[in-house]
Design an enzyme around this catalytic site. Structure first.
Site, short mmCIF file in Angstrom:
data_model
loop_
_atom_site.label_atom_id
_atom_site.label_comp_id
_atom_site.label_asym_id
_atom_site.label_seq_id
_atom_site.Cartn_x
_atom_site.Cartn_y
_atom_site.Cartn_z
N HIS A 220 0.83 -1.21 0.00
CA HIS A 220 0.00 0.00 0.00
C HIS A 220 0.87 1.26 0.00
CE1 HIS A 220 -3.56 2.45 1.30
NE2 HIS A 220 -2.57 3.21 1.79
N GLU A 221 1.82 1.33 0.94
CA GLU A 221 2.64 2.54 1.04
C GLU A 221 3.54 2.73 -0.18
OE1 GLU A 221 1.88 4.63 3.24
OE2 GLU A 221 0.59 3.28 4.40
N HIS A 224 1.81 4.69 -2.69
CA HIS A 224 1.90 6.14 -2.50
C HIS A 224 3.22 6.67 -3.05
CE1 HIS A 224 -1.76 6.61 -0.33
NE2 HIS A 224 -1.38 5.95 0.76
N HIS A 230 -5.35 7.56 -2.18
CA HIS A 230 -6.27 6.55 -1.70
C HIS A 230 -7.43 6.31 -2.67
CE1 HIS A 230 -4.88 6.99 2.73
NE2 HIS A 230 -4.24 6.02 2.11
#
Length: 490
Positions: A220-221, A224, A230
């Site tokens: 997930h990170e 980014h 998101h």
């Protein structure tokens, strides 16, 4: 002693305390400001607050009412990513022929202007070996590389495009990004071209189900750091609340569309996601396969063990991964041995273990199930689903508590007294961990030492608990302070 035991057996007159509505509102406003639903100002009108609540409810797929109901309050306390969410206005797309809003693919923040990116792991979490973390990081990057034109490699030198690090509390990212211990915000990241991802080192990071799944949070990170914000899609990896990617660990169509919007499809022109076994069998990434130190007798000293207990002959058992070690009263230790060779039908990576002080039987816990062995023989009727009889799923640790004559199971801020004959939780439990004065929540392991003290372990630290006075009397770092673990020579 009698007064102390009465305290542990006392009936709680009130199971819960209603939260003060002002505290709920204040905490909600802090949450809504932190994650981008309200502007950072001292005063917000009721209308603006209600609109922000509705925006949040829409994002997390709750009924959109604008009221701080129980479900909304609960969702605000669920562990999540520390990055701000994109406002609903940017996500919504009006369709004249449809009465409802359609959830639109999330926007992208920025991008890298090259296709080969390097990464570097600056430090390591306590609970996992460097080899396991390195493999999880590699797989998390590959998850994105499989569906885009990006290629990733670990940097050999000191410079890298993307840097990953584990921190405690405030770490020079500003107060909003300070880590808050277990739960809350687990991690946050920075978009290109700063390219950093930070993870809360106070979490119990794991790859096998006990604790926070590091692989999912990494993936997930990393999204980014590649420029993705998101997603409002419930099953997307880039949802604000970390989702398990499913049995096959494949990306949601929204994740794929977003990353390809930035970087295009794979050069082969084919969309091929790796099969689930490449990501789900993290237990096979044991450091024993690639690190020479894994064959040392004291390998368990280099990161947190899964469980620890003492039998009635004062032999210490330490469990980690697929293996266990025995430490005898004379100070000698065995080579690491396979747990499943001694205790048949026992799964790898147990979550808690304890030996009964009344009959010497071994109890093991994992998920919602429990196993009981007399010596090495699994008793009839086991394993059984002990969570059906009051025990928590995925317990933190277990021990035999002599004053009560029962096993005690710990989970978060609660503890449960487990009757070995009925195999049920005793009446009036669970109770709050406050009864065990000074014991931290969410410990990794515990045992009763032959010297009469109880030892609790969490990360690199330990606490000694006095059974007579019912309170913690000392603490420190177990690797250097407790010679009976055999770690001081490592």
């Amino acid at each position: 002693m009698i007064a102390g035991i009465s305290l542990l057996l006392a009936i709680s007159l009130c199971a819960c305390v209603d939260l003060d509505t002002e505290d709920v509102a204040r905490n909600a406003k802090e949450f809504l400001v932190k994650y981008g639903y309200l502007e950072e100002e001292k005063h917000h009108s009721k209308e603006h607050f209600a609109a922000a609540v509705r925006d949040f409810q829409w994002t997390v797929h709750l009924p959109v009412s604008g009221d701080m109901d129980d479900a909304t309050v609960h969702q605000m306390h669920v562990p999540r990513c520390g990055m701000k969410d994109v406002s609903q206005a940017k996500w919504l797309h009006h369709r004249p022929f449809h009465t409802n809003h359609r959830r639109k693919r999330y926007t992208v923040k920025s991008k890298w202007y090259k296709r080969h990116l390097t990464y570097q792991i600056l430090n390591w979490p306590w609970y996992l070996s460097q080899h396991q973390v390195r493999q999880a990081v590699k797989a998390a990057f590959q998850l994105w590389g499989n569906v885009s034109s990006l290629v990733f490699s670990e940097a050999a030198g000191d410079s890298a495009d993307i840097r990953l690090a584990f921190f405690d509390g405030e770490h020079n990212d500003g107060a909003r990004h300070a880590f808050d211990g277990p739960g809350g915000a687990l991690a946050h990241a920075f978009f290109p071209r700063r390219g950093e991802a930070h993870f809360d080192n106070a979490e119990h990071w794991s790859l096998n189900g006990k604790g926070r799944n590091l692989f999912v949070v990494l993936a997930h990170e990393i999204g980014h750091t590649l420029g993705l914000q998101h997603s409002p899609f419930k099953n997307a990896l880039m949802s604000p609340y970390y989702k398990k990617l499913g049995n096959e660990y494949v990306l949601n169509f929204d994740d794929i569309l977003a990353i390809q919007t930035l970087y295009g499809a794979p050069s082969s022109g084919k969309l091929v996601q790796r099969p689930g076994k490449d990501f789900s069998m993290f237990e096979d990434w044991s450091a024993e396969k690639s690190e020479a130190r894994a064959e040392r007798k004291d390998y368990y000293c280099h990161s947190m063990f899964d469980a620890i207990t003492w039998d009635l002959k004062d032999t210490l058992y330490i469990f980690k991964g697929r293996k266990y070690w025995m430490m005898f009263p004379n100070g000698t230790a065995t080579e690491p041995q396979l747990t499943q060779q001694r205790w048949k039908k026992l799964p790898a990576f147990i979550e808690a273990a304890a030996v009964s002080g009344s009959d010497g039987k071994f109890y093991f816990f994992k998920g919602g199930r429990c196993w009981r062995y007399k010596g090495s023989r699994l008793e009839a009727g086991f394993p059984r689903k002990c969570s059906d009889h009051g025990l928590p799923r995925h317990p933190d640790t277990a021990l035999y508590f002599q004053p009560l004559g029962h096993l005690v199971i710990f989970k978060g801020y609660k503890y449960y007294v487990f009757n070995e004959k009925s195999l049920k939780v005793e009446p009036y439990y669970p109770r709050n961990l406050h009864d065990w004065k000074g014991v931290p929540h969410s410990t990794n392991a515990a045992l009763t030492h032959p010297n009469g003290l109880i030892y609790f372990f969490k990360g690199e630290h330990y606490w000694t608990f006095d059974q007579n006075n019912l309170k913690v009397t000392a603490s420190g770092k177990w690797k250097q302070d407790l010679p009976w673990l055999g770690c001081q020579r490592s």
